[in-house]
Design an enzyme around this catalytic site. Structure first.
Site, mmCIF file in Angstrom:
data_model
loop_
_atom_site.group_PDB
_atom_site.id
_atom_site.type_symbol
_atom_site.label_atom_id
_atom_site.label_comp_id
_atom_site.label_asym_id
_atom_site.label_seq_id
_atom_site.Cartn_x
_atom_site.Cartn_y
_atom_site.Cartn_z
ATOM 1 N N LEU A 16 0.862 -1.185 0.000
ATOM 2 C CA LEU A 16 0.000 0.000 0.000
ATOM 3 C C LEU A 16 0.894 1.229 0.000
ATOM 4 O O LEU A 16 1.586 1.493 0.984
ATOM 5 C CB LEU A 16 -0.908 0.032 1.239
ATOM 6 C CG LEU A 16 -1.666 -1.236 1.628
ATOM 7 C CD1 LEU A 16 -2.635 -0.954 2.778
ATOM 8 C CD2 LEU A 16 -2.414 -1.818 0.442
ATOM 9 N N GLY A 17 0.930 1.967 -1.112
ATOM 10 C CA GLY A 17 1.773 3.151 -1.228
ATOM 11 C C GLY A 17 3.066 2.818 -1.941
ATOM 12 O O GLY A 17 3.760 1.860 -1.596
ATOM 13 N N GLY A 22 8.075 3.170 -0.758
ATOM 14 C CA GLY A 22 7.428 2.042 -1.444
ATOM 15 C C GLY A 22 8.097 1.700 -2.766
ATOM 16 O O GLY A 22 8.208 0.518 -3.129
ATOM 17 N N VAL A 40 13.835 -16.617 2.866
ATOM 18 C CA VAL A 40 12.534 -16.852 3.512
ATOM 19 C C VAL A 40 12.203 -18.343 3.544
ATOM 20 O O VAL A 40 11.576 -18.838 4.477
ATOM 21 C CB VAL A 40 11.434 -16.054 2.755
ATOM 22 C CG1 VAL A 40 10.043 -16.496 3.152
ATOM 23 C CG2 VAL A 40 11.615 -14.558 3.000
ATOM 24 N N LYS A 209 7.982 9.281 17.520
ATOM 25 C CA LYS A 209 9.035 8.268 17.645
ATOM 26 C C LYS A 209 9.364 8.017 19.115
ATOM 27 O O LYS A 209 9.589 6.863 19.517
ATOM 28 C CB LYS A 209 10.277 8.716 16.872
ATOM 29 C CG LYS A 209 10.020 8.726 15.360
ATOM 30 C CD LYS A 209 11.073 9.514 14.618
ATOM 31 C CE LYS A 209 10.839 9.459 13.114
ATOM 32 N NZ LYS A 209 11.715 10.375 12.376
ATOM 33 N N GLY A 311 14.972 8.447 4.052
ATOM 34 C CA GLY A 311 15.364 8.230 2.661
ATOM 35 C C GLY A 311 14.776 6.926 2.149
ATOM 36 O O GLY A 311 14.541 5.991 2.926
HETATM 37 N N1 LIG Z 1 10.390 8.983 3.308
HETATM 38 C C1 LIG Z 1 11.135 8.569 4.322
HETATM 39 O O1 LIG Z 1 12.350 8.789 4.366
HETATM 40 C C2 LIG Z 1 10.493 7.797 5.460
HETATM 41 C C3 LIG Z 1 11.300 7.348 6.511
HETATM 42 C C4 LIG Z 1 10.736 6.603 7.552
HETATM 43 C C5 LIG Z 1 9.380 6.341 7.523
HETATM 44 N N2 LIG Z 1 8.612 6.815 6.484
HETATM 45 C C6 LIG Z 1 7.176 6.533 6.511
HETATM 46 O O2 LIG Z 1 6.855 5.713 5.401
HETATM 47 C C7 LIG Z 1 5.551 6.052 4.924
HETATM 48 C C8 LIG Z 1 5.629 6.432 3.450
HETATM 49 O O3 LIG Z 1 6.462 7.573 3.291
HETATM 50 P P1 LIG Z 1 6.918 8.083 1.843
HETATM 51 O O4 LIG Z 1 7.903 9.157 2.093
HETATM 52 O O5 LIG Z 1 7.286 6.938 0.967
HETATM 53 O O6 LIG Z 1 5.538 8.725 1.317
HETATM 54 P P2 LIG Z 1 5.212 9.283 -0.161
HETATM 55 O O7 LIG Z 1 6.440 9.404 -0.966
HETATM 56 O O8 LIG Z 1 4.356 10.490 0.028
HETATM 57 O O9 LIG Z 1 4.314 8.118 -0.788
HETATM 58 C C9 LIG Z 1 3.020 7.868 -0.366
HETATM 59 C C10 LIG Z 1 2.377 6.836 -1.299
HETATM 60 O O10 LIG Z 1 1.066 6.559 -0.823
HETATM 61 C C11 LIG Z 1 0.163 6.579 -1.930
HETATM 62 N N3 LIG Z 1 -1.168 6.939 -1.425
HETATM 63 C C12 LIG Z 1 -1.546 8.078 -0.802
HETATM 64 N N4 LIG Z 1 -2.868 8.013 -0.484
HETATM 65 C C13 LIG Z 1 -3.312 6.814 -0.924
HETATM 66 C C14 LIG Z 1 -4.565 6.167 -0.890
HETATM 67 N N5 LIG Z 1 -5.646 6.744 -0.352
HETATM 68 N N6 LIG Z 1 -4.676 4.919 -1.443
HETATM 69 C C15 LIG Z 1 -3.582 4.328 -2.011
HETATM 70 N N7 LIG Z 1 -2.350 4.889 -2.058
HETATM 71 C C16 LIG Z 1 -2.230 6.120 -1.516
HETATM 72 C C17 LIG Z 1 0.735 7.616 -2.885
HETATM 73 O O11 LIG Z 1 0.202 7.388 -4.173
HETATM 74 P P3 LIG Z 1 0.671 8.312 -5.430
HETATM 75 O O12 LIG Z 1 2.093 7.893 -5.706
HETATM 76 O O13 LIG Z 1 -0.255 7.922 -6.524
HETATM 77 O O14 LIG Z 1 0.536 9.720 -4.954
HETATM 78 C C18 LIG Z 1 2.237 7.312 -2.746
HETATM 79 O O15 LIG Z 1 2.591 6.273 -3.635
HETATM 80 C C19 LIG Z 1 5.049 7.152 5.864
HETATM 81 O O16 LIG Z 1 4.317 6.574 6.915
HETATM 82 C C20 LIG Z 1 6.310 7.765 6.394
HETATM 83 O O17 LIG Z 1 6.138 8.376 7.666
HETATM 84 C C21 LIG Z 1 9.145 7.523 5.467
#
Ligand SMILES: NC(=O)c1ccc[n+]([C@@H]2O[C@H](COP(=O)([O-])OP(=O)(O)OC[C@H]3O[C@@H](n4cnc5c(N)ncnc54)[C@H](OP(=O)(O)O)[C@@H]3O)[C@@H](O)[C@H]2O)c1
Length: 437
Positions: A16-17, A22, A40, A209, A311
């Site tokens: 999801l995402g 992702g 695995v 956190k 990242g």
């Molecule tokens: N980025 C980091 O460095 C990092 C580090 C640690 C933890 N995290 C955590 O990991 C998670 C993801 O972060 P990210 O930075 O990868 O976020 P992101 O780049 O904003 O990606 C979010 C993804 O979710 C999808 N999405 C949003 N709403 C949706 C819905 N209603 N149904 C289905 N898909 C949906 C988006 O689709 P679209 O692509 O079509 O917009 C996008 O692919 C968050 O919880 C964040 O706190 C991130």
């Protein structure tokens, strides 16, 4: 209840995402498929990818894409990897997955820091796994060591730098001497701060956190709203300068402690605020966007965890680690160790939490000033550890570092001092951690 066994088939994964994290998880699942299957003990198959706008993802295998995350969760998958973020609608999807016995891997600190109890209960009831290593400190293996490796020890303290954006800003202010607003602009320009930096600079991200760390370390339920939170927007160049004069630097720290009262009762203190630490402290050398967490346990002593706190690829490493663990459990037909909140320690209010202050004052340059200021400390039961005095024409600067005292007593002391006629200005007030070398 126990989850269904695989009966020799593949481990089917719903993603999801597919954004920053992702997309890296997808790449690793596809590129390293053979290696992962070997680790695995069964092939790991990406069964579907839910994104908000499938038409914006020509780079992904089109037959796997859907905009309907809820339907993907309900489909024939074993593990749901959630990398969307935020609370709703994700919370509902993950509860559905867990209640149906599907394991969940997530990096969602906002969700876990408020709803861990509800999600863990759903996982316990169905016998599914709930893993969230990526939610704190990105690539750094930290939650599993707290949950598993240190499960036989007694953790007394977890303290660290868990937000790269604020660490980048404070490190830059320290090295350039520039002010907060100017440095935030630079961080935004370089991509270290979001266009809306509120979650980072006001300490919300670090508080989430801290709640997750405190819950795991002390076997209790601590939510983000229990965590005392102060951000870095009030840090000035003169605060940084005052720290430098004492051979210290300023960091935004998440501090989770087991506090034992005089009558032996225990509680948890969880807080996020700027702190002056000696330049010789292990955390002082952590620069830029890196994270570092320092753990103290009774038998293990001091441990330090350091690495990339965010990242795409670094965070995906933590996600894949959890996914392999959940998939292995499927193959073995069981689940990993469950979380325990048996200690149920109460959260201590910030006012009662013992802290130490550094206070820098501009005072009138005349006899008796120090005695007047010292009297206020005495009235509030705060003892002074060190005093430094410097004369500048008609004013003098007075720098005071206290011993440990309840935070409320320190706050009251500062408030009363600021009203003294002999005090021209309270230049800087900040909590301090660590002994000077
Ligand atoms: N980025 C980091 O460095 C990092 C580090 C640690 C933890 N995290 C955590 O990991 C998670 C993801 O972060 P990210 O930075 O990868 O976020 P992101 O780049 O904003 O990606 C979010 C993804 O979710 C999808 N999405 C949003 N709403 C949706 C819905 N209603 N149904 C289905 N898909 C949906 C988006 O689709 P679209 O692509 O079509 O917009 C996008 O692919 C968050 O919880 C964040 O706190 C991130």
């Amino acid at each position: 209840m126990s989850v269904a066994t695989l009966d020799g088939r593949t481990v089917r994964v719903a993603l999801l995402g597919c954004g920053t994290v992702g997309s890296e998880v997808t790449r690793m699942l596809i590129d390293d498929a053979d290696e992962l299957a070997a680790r695995v003990g069964a092939p790991v198959e990406l069964a579907g990818i839910a994104v908000r706008r499938p038409d914006k993802h020509p780079e992904l295998p089109q037959h796997l894409l859907t905009a309907d995350a809820g339907k993907l969760v309900e489909s024939d998958v074993d593990v749901v990897v959630e990398l969307i973020g935020g609370i709703e609608p994700v919370r509902g999807w993950l509860l559905t997955a867990l209640r149906k016995g599907k394991s969940v891997v997530t990096g969602n600190k906002a969700l876990l820091s408020e709803y861990a109890a509800e999600l863990a209960e759903a996982a316990d009831t169905s016998g599914a796994d709930l893993y969230y290593e990526a939610s704190v400190a990105g690539a750094i293996p930290l939650l599993r060591p707290l949950r598993e490796s240190l499960a036989g020890d007694r953790i007394t303290r977890v303290m660290g730098i868990v937000n790269g954006t604020t660490n980048f800003i404070l490190s830059a202010m320290d090295s350039t001497g520039a002010g907060y607003a100017e440095t935030l602009d630079e961080a935004t320009r370089l991509g270290y701060a979001e266009a809306d930096p509120t979650a980072d600079v006001d300490g919300y991200d670090a508080a989430s956190k801290a709640a997750i760390l405190a819950s795991l370390a002390f076997h209790s339920r601590v939510t983000a709203s229990d965590v005392h939170r102060e951000g870095i927007a009030g840090i000035s160049a003169s605060d940084i300068g005052a720290a430098k004069l004492l051979n210290r630097t300023v960091k935004l720290l998440a501090i989770c402690e087991r506090v034992t009262a005089d009558d032996g009762t225990e509680s948890v203190s969880a807080r996020v605020h700027p702190v002056m630490i000696p330049r010789s402290h292990q955390l002082a050398g952590v620069g830029g966007a890196f994270n570092a967490v320092y753990v103290e346990a009774e038998a293990a002593g001091e441990l330090m965890f350091y690495g990339q706190g965010a990242g795409g690829a670094p965070t995906a490493s933590a996600v894949l680690g959890d996914l392999v663990a959940a998939a292995r459990n499927r193959v073995a037909g069981g689940r990993g160790p469950r979380e325990s909140a048996h200690a149920a320690l109460p959260v201590r209010p910030m006012g009662q939490t013992p802290t130490r202050y550094h206070i820098s004052l501009d005072v009138a340059d005349k006899p008796g000033v120090l005695a007047q200021v010292a009297q206020v400390f005495a009235v509030h039961g705060v003892s002074i550890a060190a005093v430094r005095q410097r004369d500048r024409l008609s004013t003098a600067s007075l720098v005071i570092v206290t011993h440990l005292a309840p935070d409320a007593a320190l706050q009251a002391t500062v408030e009363e001092i600021s009203k003294l006629d002999v005090v021209r200005e309270v230049v800087s007030v900040m909590r301090v951690e660590g002994e000077d070398s």
